[in-house]
Design a protein around this motif. Structure first.
Motif, PDB file in Angstrom:
ATOM      1  N   UNK A  13     -27.916  67.212  -6.366  1.00 53.49           N
ATOM      2  CA  UNK A  13     -26.867  67.466  -5.425  1.00 53.49           C
ATOM      3  C   UNK A  13     -25.766  66.265  -5.687  1.00 53.49           C
ATOM      4  N   UNK A  14     -26.482  64.898  -5.536  1.00 50.83           N
ATOM      5  CA  UNK A  14     -25.492  63.824  -5.593  1.00 50.83           C
ATOM      6  C   UNK A  14     -24.800  63.988  -6.952  1.00 50.83           C
ATOM      7  N   UNK A  15     -25.503  64.470  -8.094  1.00 48.70           N
ATOM      8  CA  UNK A  15     -24.805  64.332  -9.685  1.00 48.70           C
ATOM      9  C   UNK A  15     -23.998  65.406  -9.393  1.00 48.70           C
ATOM     10  N   UNK A  16     -24.160  66.442  -9.129  1.00 49.55           N
ATOM     11  CA  UNK A  16     -23.006  67.645  -8.893  1.00 49.55           C
ATOM     12  C   UNK A  16     -22.011  67.338  -8.254  1.00 49.55           C
ATOM     13  N   UNK A  17     -21.822  66.498  -7.147  1.00 55.11           N
ATOM     14  CA  UNK A  17     -20.729  65.765  -6.612  1.00 55.11           C
ATOM     15  C   UNK A  17     -20.113  64.937  -7.700  1.00 55.11           C
ATOM     16  N   UNK A  18     -20.854  64.040  -8.157  1.00 55.74           N
ATOM     17  CA  UNK A  18     -20.327  63.060  -9.197  1.00 55.74           C
ATOM     18  C   UNK A  18     -19.892  63.756 -10.416  1.00 55.74           C
ATOM     19  N   UNK A  19     -20.085  65.045 -10.890  1.00 53.01           N
ATOM     20  CA  UNK A  19     -19.452  65.748 -11.786  1.00 53.01           C
ATOM     21  C   UNK A  19     -18.175  66.185 -11.448  1.00 53.01           C
ATOM     22  N   UNK A  20     -18.028  66.511 -10.305  1.00 49.04           N
ATOM     23  CA  UNK A  20     -16.583  66.844  -9.644  1.00 49.04           C
ATOM     24  C   UNK A  20     -15.662  65.856  -9.604  1.00 49.04           C
ATOM     25  N   UNK A  21     -16.344  64.686  -8.842  1.00 47.49           N
ATOM     26  CA  UNK A  21     -15.605  63.277  -9.056  1.00 47.49           C
ATOM     27  C   UNK A  21     -15.142  62.916 -10.355  1.00 47.49           C
ATOM     28  N   UNK A  22     -15.796  62.833 -11.485  1.00 47.62           N
ATOM     29  CA  UNK A  22     -15.523  62.287 -12.801  1.00 47.62           C
ATOM     30  C   UNK A  22     -14.199  63.359 -13.196  1.00 47.62           C
ATOM     31  N   UNK A  23     -14.136  64.560 -13.127  1.00 47.94           N
ATOM     32  CA  UNK A  23     -12.981  65.158 -13.445  1.00 47.94           C
ATOM     33  C   UNK A  23     -11.885  64.949 -12.676  1.00 47.94           C
ATOM     34  N   UNK A  24     -12.106  65.034 -11.247  1.00 46.60           N
ATOM     35  CA  UNK A  24     -10.922  65.057 -10.253  1.00 46.60           C
ATOM     36  C   UNK A  24     -10.051  63.738 -10.470  1.00 46.60           C
ATOM     37  N   UNK A  25     -11.024  62.543 -10.566  1.00 47.52           N
ATOM     38  CA  UNK A  25     -10.152  61.149 -10.372  1.00 47.52           C
ATOM     39  C   UNK A  25      -9.382  61.099 -11.513  1.00 47.52           C
ATOM     40  N   UNK A  26      -9.596  61.667 -12.895  1.00 47.15           N
ATOM     41  CA  UNK A  26      -8.682  61.471 -13.848  1.00 47.15           C
ATOM     42  C   UNK A  26      -7.560  62.563 -13.780  1.00 47.15           C
ATOM     43  N   UNK A  27      -7.954  63.756 -13.455  1.00 42.96           N
ATOM     44  CA  UNK A  27      -7.069  64.883 -13.437  1.00 42.96           C
ATOM     45  C   UNK A  27      -6.018  64.581 -12.493  1.00 42.96           C
ATOM     46  N   UNK A  28      -6.529  64.204 -11.237  1.00 44.64           N
ATOM     47  CA  UNK A  28      -5.496  64.014 -10.173  1.00 44.64           C
ATOM     48  C   UNK A  28      -4.508  62.932 -10.675  1.00 44.64           C
ATOM     49  N   UNK A  29      -4.790  61.750 -11.406  1.00 39.90           N
ATOM     50  CA  UNK A  29      -4.291  60.841 -11.778  1.00 39.90           C
ATOM     51  C   UNK A  29      -3.149  61.347 -12.882  1.00 39.90           C
ATOM     52  N   UNK A  30      -3.505  62.084 -13.830  1.00 40.47           N
ATOM     53  CA  UNK A  30      -2.480  62.495 -14.943  1.00 40.47           C
ATOM     54  C   UNK A  30      -1.942  63.930 -14.377  1.00 40.47           C
TER      55      UNK A  30
END
Length: 394
Positions: A13-30
């Protein structure tokens, strides 16, 4: 067995949330904030720099206190970070400094997970260590892949709903750890203070030439193959190929699928006799990836190369962790893993920041070629000393 299932479910479950985090933090930035390469580098570094120092504390705590309490704390911090991001998105208050704060809190939460996980993997009975490490990694990366896939549709479903799913997964992980009745006998380390414990771990590394070389390799991987990757990949996606969020998510997914494939390889193959050799050969594979990416391949070529890069990263990580598990006694494992993670994540933000600023003067192609060339040179240097090469799993 139920305790192991609960632990792995929480980890998933924590890894699922981390997967979302990995994409969002970069995509929100760019894509949402349109940050420059140097500003993007600061966001990525903000998720790593605080965790560098938190990791040292986490390693000492893993040898001293209940693993359940540490996991509860870590997952709760992550849930708070994701909830904060959700509120910012809901009220349409996204900005650079808010994203920076989110990255810091999430980085601290993630720092406490790794040393505890390594401690527990070695403690659970039955099965070869190699297969236990790979099995936990398969659950981690498979769940992370699912999170990446969901996050890649943020432009279609809406950013708020994606973050809400992230919060729900983190809270589920907290409740699963809370349900654990952890009765496993674990070594409770003598309380000496954090600094003396860290000195013990550093002394153990310095006393073993193979472990010293392992730290050098980990430092290089953190700087080049983590720090550079965090900045280069979103820039390639936006500036070279003009990707949408779905295409960028699939690019991240390709990397994680490569890591999962590497872990399945470890589960299916026989015991690795010399894990250090595999870790060193991954340097050569990384050099091939760097040179190939510098040629601006076609879309199919790009996805294939990122898939292979993920396989190399997963293979290198497991080989390195095997070396550490083989060479280190159980009572030092938490502290030793914290030093390992400190070096890995300590060099990663430096690599990210350096790459972000160097991109103002040099092209992506030059940076990728430099990464590839340095990987090949380091492999040749390690060939002059066979300490890491000769580490054997009895």
């Amino acid at each position: 067995m139920r305790q192991l299932s609960l632990f792995l479910s929480a980890h998933g479950g924590a890894s699922f949330a981390l997967g979302i985090h990995t994409v969002l933090i970069a995509w929100i930035s760019v894509a949402y904030l349109h940050l420059s390469p140097s500003a993007l580098a600061w966001v990525q570094a903000a998720a790593l720099i605080p965790s560098v120092f938190a990791i040292l504390v986490a390693g000492v705590f893993a040898d001293r206190y209940s693993p359940k309490k540490i996991l509860m704390t870590a997952y709760s911090i992550l849930a708070i970070a994701y909830l904060g991001l959700g509120l910012v998105v809901y009220f349409n208050k996204l900005h650079f400094w808010g994203l920076l704060c989110y990255a810091v809190v999430a980085g601290i939460g993630n720092a406490f997970v790794q040393p505890v996980r390594e401690k527990l993997i070695a403690l659970f009975p039955k099965g070869e260590l190699q297969r236990r490490i790979s099995g936990a990694s398969i659950i981690q990366f498979s769940s992370q892949s699912a999170g990446i896939v969901l996050a890649s549709f943020s432009d279609h479903f809406g950013l708020y709903y994606i973050v809400a799913a992230q919060v729900f997964a983190a809270l589920a992980a907290v409740f699963m750890v809370l349900s654990m009745r952890f009765e496993m006998d674990f070594h409770r380390d003598k309380a000496r203070g954090i600094i003396p414990d860290i000195r013990i771990a550093i002394k153990a590394y310095r006393a073993d030439k193979a472990l010293t070389q392992l730290l050098v390799l980990i430092a290089f991987n953190g700087y080049m193959h983590m720090g550079v990757f965090l900045v280069v990949l979103p820039i390639i996606a936006r500036d070279v190929y003009g990707f949408t969020s779905v295409q960028y998510g699939l690019l991240q997914l390709s990397f994680v699928i490569g890591m999962v494939a590497a872990q399945w390889g470890f589960v299916l193959r026989s015991k690795i006799q010399f894990p250090g050799q595999g870790a060193l050969f991954c340097l050569l594979y990384s050099a091939v990836v760097g040179f190939a990416l510098a040629q601006e391949p076609t879309l199919i070529g790009l996805y294939t190369l990122i898939l292979f890069w993920g396989w190399v990263a997963g293979s290198s990580a497991t080989h390195c962790r095997l070396v550490l598990q083989v060479k280190v006694s159980h009572k030092l494992r938490g502290k030793m893993m914290s030093i390992y993670q400190f070096v890995l994540f300590g060099l990663a933000p430096l690599g990210a920041l350096a790459t972000g600023h160097i991109l103002n003067f040099y092209s992506l192609q030059q940076i990728l070629k430099g990464m590839a060339l340095s990987s090949g040179i380091l492999f040749v240097i390690f060939m002059f000393s066979r300490s890491l090469w000769a580490v054997e799993q009895k």
